[in-house]
Design a protein around this motif. Structure first.
Motif, PDB file in Angstrom:
ATOM      1  N   LEU A 195     -35.401  28.062  38.297  1.00 25.54           N
ATOM      2  CA  LEU A 195     -34.021  27.651  38.156  1.00 25.54           C
ATOM      3  C   LEU A 195     -33.324  28.787  37.305  1.00 25.54           C
ATOM      4  O   LEU A 195     -33.935  28.959  36.164  1.00 25.54           O
ATOM      5  CB  LEU A 195     -33.958  26.340  37.758  1.00 25.54           C
ATOM      6  CG  LEU A 195     -34.238  25.327  38.652  1.00 25.54           C
ATOM      7  CD1 LEU A 195     -33.970  23.848  37.878  1.00 25.54           C
ATOM      8  CD2 LEU A 195     -33.753  25.423  39.920  1.00 25.54           C
ATOM      9  N   ARG A 201     -36.324  26.668  42.119  1.00 30.11           N
ATOM     10  CA  ARG A 201     -35.814  27.174  43.539  1.00 30.11           C
ATOM     11  C   ARG A 201     -36.835  27.373  44.346  1.00 30.11           C
ATOM     12  O   ARG A 201     -37.887  27.949  43.741  1.00 30.11           O
ATOM     13  CB  ARG A 201     -34.701  28.322  43.442  1.00 30.11           C
ATOM     14  CG  ARG A 201     -33.512  27.999  42.949  1.00 30.11           C
ATOM     15  CD  ARG A 201     -32.545  29.119  42.773  1.00 30.11           C
ATOM     16  NE  ARG A 201     -31.299  29.007  42.209  1.00 30.11           N
ATOM     17  CZ  ARG A 201     -30.100  29.265  42.862  1.00 30.11           C
ATOM     18  NH1 ARG A 201     -29.996  29.890  43.914  1.00 30.11           N
ATOM     19  NH2 ARG A 201     -29.055  28.742  42.395  1.00 30.11           N
ATOM     20  N   TYR A 252     -34.665  23.897  47.384  1.00 30.29           N
ATOM     21  CA  TYR A 252     -35.313  23.681  46.012  1.00 30.29           C
ATOM     22  C   TYR A 252     -36.543  22.778  45.978  1.00 30.29           C
ATOM     23  O   TYR A 252     -36.687  22.292  46.936  1.00 30.29           O
ATOM     24  CB  TYR A 252     -34.354  22.766  45.035  1.00 30.29           C
ATOM     25  CG  TYR A 252     -33.242  23.597  44.697  1.00 30.29           C
ATOM     26  CD1 TYR A 252     -32.957  24.078  43.164  1.00 30.29           C
ATOM     27  CD2 TYR A 252     -32.031  23.720  45.518  1.00 30.29           C
ATOM     28  CE1 TYR A 252     -31.943  24.747  43.117  1.00 30.29           C
ATOM     29  CE2 TYR A 252     -30.985  24.434  45.031  1.00 30.29           C
ATOM     30  CZ  TYR A 252     -30.913  24.958  43.588  1.00 30.29           C
ATOM     31  OH  TYR A 252     -29.724  25.506  43.358  1.00 30.29           O
TER      32      TYR A 252
END
Length: 154
Positions: free
Chosen positions: A121, A116, A55
């Motif tokens: 996300l 990510r 991430y």
């Protein structure tokens, strides 16, 4: 029908806007609200959730510093006894020692991820997700983070 959809959109639009802000309360009770733009201006880092999924996001240490929480050389003595509670939209919480949030005390990152490495996300994760790089398990990876609260130990 169209008028009903417009009305629903107008009612829900403030809720969506609130979901994109982050509220940080320091140990003295001072509240700082971060807009997505304010968060974007802070230092970024990469972290892996449970040692696997990569991430990108803003450093939790930088967010705390901006909210007036002692970090770096200012973090010593009594402030070291505090802890940090990160809360998600669903009420799920994770607790960290204030020391473990400070970048000068650890080699790995703790971030509030907004994407990510492979893309955005998922809706059920964001707009912010707590990712603690050194955790072998993802259990403290709070989804849909809405607040961070620093609590002084009694």
């Amino acid at each position: 029908m169209r008028a009903l959809l417009v009305a629903v959109a107008l009612v829900l639009s403030p809720v969506a806007a609130l979901a994109q802000t982050l509220t940080v309360t320091n140990a003295e009770g001072k509240v700082t609200t971060f807009s997505p733009e304010a968060l974007a201006a802070l230092p970024r880092a990469e972290a892996r959730l449970g040692g696997k999924t990569a991430y990108d996001g803003v450093s939790l240490s930088a967010v705390l510093r901006e909210a007036g929480v002692p970090q770096g050389p200012r973090l010593h003595g009594k402030p070291m006894q505090a802890f940090v509670v990160v809360t998600g939209k669903d009420g799920y919480r994770a607790v960290l020692s204030i020391v473990e949030t400070d970048a000068s005390f650890r080699d790995s990152a703790i971030i509030l991820a907004d994407r990510r490495k492979a893309g955005p996300l998922a809706a059920e994760e964001g707009p912010l997700r707590l990712v603690i790089d050194a955790d072998a398990r993802p259990d403290r990876g709070v989804r849909q983070v809405v607040s961070v609260t620093v609590v002084a130990a009694p």
